[in-house]
Write an enzyme that holds these catalytic residues in place. Sequence first.
Site, mmCIF file in Angstrom:
data_model
loop_
_atom_site.group_PDB
_atom_site.id
_atom_site.type_symbol
_atom_site.label_atom_id
_atom_site.label_comp_id
_atom_site.label_asym_id
_atom_site.label_seq_id
_atom_site.Cartn_x
_atom_site.Cartn_y
_atom_site.Cartn_z
ATOM 1 N N GLY A 171 7.495 -0.065 4.409
ATOM 2 C CA GLY A 171 6.423 -0.649 4.002
ATOM 3 C C GLY A 171 6.494 -0.241 1.891
ATOM 4 O O GLY A 171 7.025 -0.434 1.884
ATOM 5 N N GLU A 172 5.004 -0.216 1.910
ATOM 6 C CA GLU A 172 5.210 0.221 0.609
ATOM 7 C C GLU A 172 5.350 -1.477 -0.282
ATOM 8 O O GLU A 172 5.882 -1.038 -1.471
ATOM 9 C CB GLU A 172 5.825 1.152 -0.617
ATOM 10 C CG GLU A 172 5.595 2.547 0.469
ATOM 11 C CD GLU A 172 6.749 3.792 0.095
ATOM 12 O OE1 GLU A 172 7.834 3.767 -0.844
ATOM 13 O OE2 GLU A 172 6.830 4.960 0.682
ATOM 14 N N GLY A 173 5.394 -2.099 -0.030
ATOM 15 C CA GLY A 173 5.855 -3.295 -0.366
ATOM 16 C C GLY A 173 6.984 -4.203 -0.489
ATOM 17 O O GLY A 173 7.290 -5.093 -0.813
ATOM 18 N N ASP A 201 0.744 -0.965 0.345
ATOM 19 C CA ASP A 201 0.308 -0.053 -0.241
ATOM 20 C C ASP A 201 1.056 0.690 0.025
ATOM 21 O O ASP A 201 1.576 1.237 0.605
ATOM 22 C CB ASP A 201 -0.907 -0.068 1.114
ATOM 23 C CG ASP A 201 -0.065 -0.036 1.966
ATOM 24 O OD1 ASP A 201 0.171 1.461 3.115
ATOM 25 O OD2 ASP A 201 0.827 -0.332 2.976
#
Length: 374
Positions: A324-326, A181
């Site tokens: 984060g961010e994958g 996300d």
Amino acid sequence: MSDGSLNLDDFGDLIERPDSGVRRDAEERRARTGLPTGALGRLDELGEWLAAARGRVPVEPLSRPKVVLFAGDHKVAELGVSARPAGGAHTLVRAVLEGNSPVAVLARHQGVPLRVVDMSLDCDPEELPEEVTRHRVRRSGGRLDIEDSLTAEEAERAFRAGMAVADEEADSGTDLVVLGDLSVGGTTAAGVLIAALCGTDASVVTGRGGGHIDDLAWMRKCAAIRDGLRRARPALGDQLGLLRTVAGADLTAITGFLLQSAVRRTPVILDGVVSAACALVAQRVAFRAPDWWLAGQAAGEPAQAKALDRMALDPLLDHGVTAGEGTGALLALPLVRAAAAVAAELPVRDAEEPGGADEPGAGRADGAEVLDAT
């Protein structure tokens, strides 16, 4: 759902587990390689899981993985619960699109295509490519501590958008999705979902987020999760209603994506607390769905740990990655690819060969006989 209506109960019938018979065949094939049991550690488990998910022994190596990132802003960030400015998720998206973020760098070096899906960014859609914004439901989301994140119509649109993205990926030949996300305030919404579904207090699930907030911001975040939890509890019997109340368009879309990916038999690697929260909601909808997911990494968020424990998912990695961010899920992809390659390409021995399947002690480091799994 063929009649056009959205009935989440249908997922319970549509989602089947990965093929257990194929998994037994994969286990039997592994025993015939002559390698001692346990020599490959978790690679064996992953290879057998992939064989069952893809319905084939030996499993085909992964050839078309894809990173899919859902993006959105959450007005709860206006309370100072994030290290990033409220409404600033579009800057994260631009960094990804320009190749300047950790997940973009890793995807480029692994040769994995990357897709961003804008669900509720707080910026003009004209600022981003149409392929990014075409599923957008609204601009930002309602402040979950005092109002619903979405209307009922927006929640259904967001959920269906996630389903549509899952279908698009399955139809295009994507054989595994790395899910993440791009959000500001998303971990607060995730904390509310996990606290509500696990029946725990706000303080137990409130983490520091990807930006490592200070103590004052942590207290503000804890208060926001507490207030959101008060609003979420009455909606626990209605998962789409729960998403509408506190999740926002991006988390609602991720939930739809996870469920439809399981319908389409597409394996998914989860990233951090946001994808874990959506997976927990999806598990409530269809209890077999988690069999299609892997937990890529332990992100250090207490809410993620509770959600993964509830779903019996054990993270593949624990390297302290909180970007984060994958990013953490993408770091786990080489391990999954390695498991597929080894399971696909290790030769098996004939039964009459020394160390073959019928040789006493074959496949066991301690010399014990191997029992026929069938």
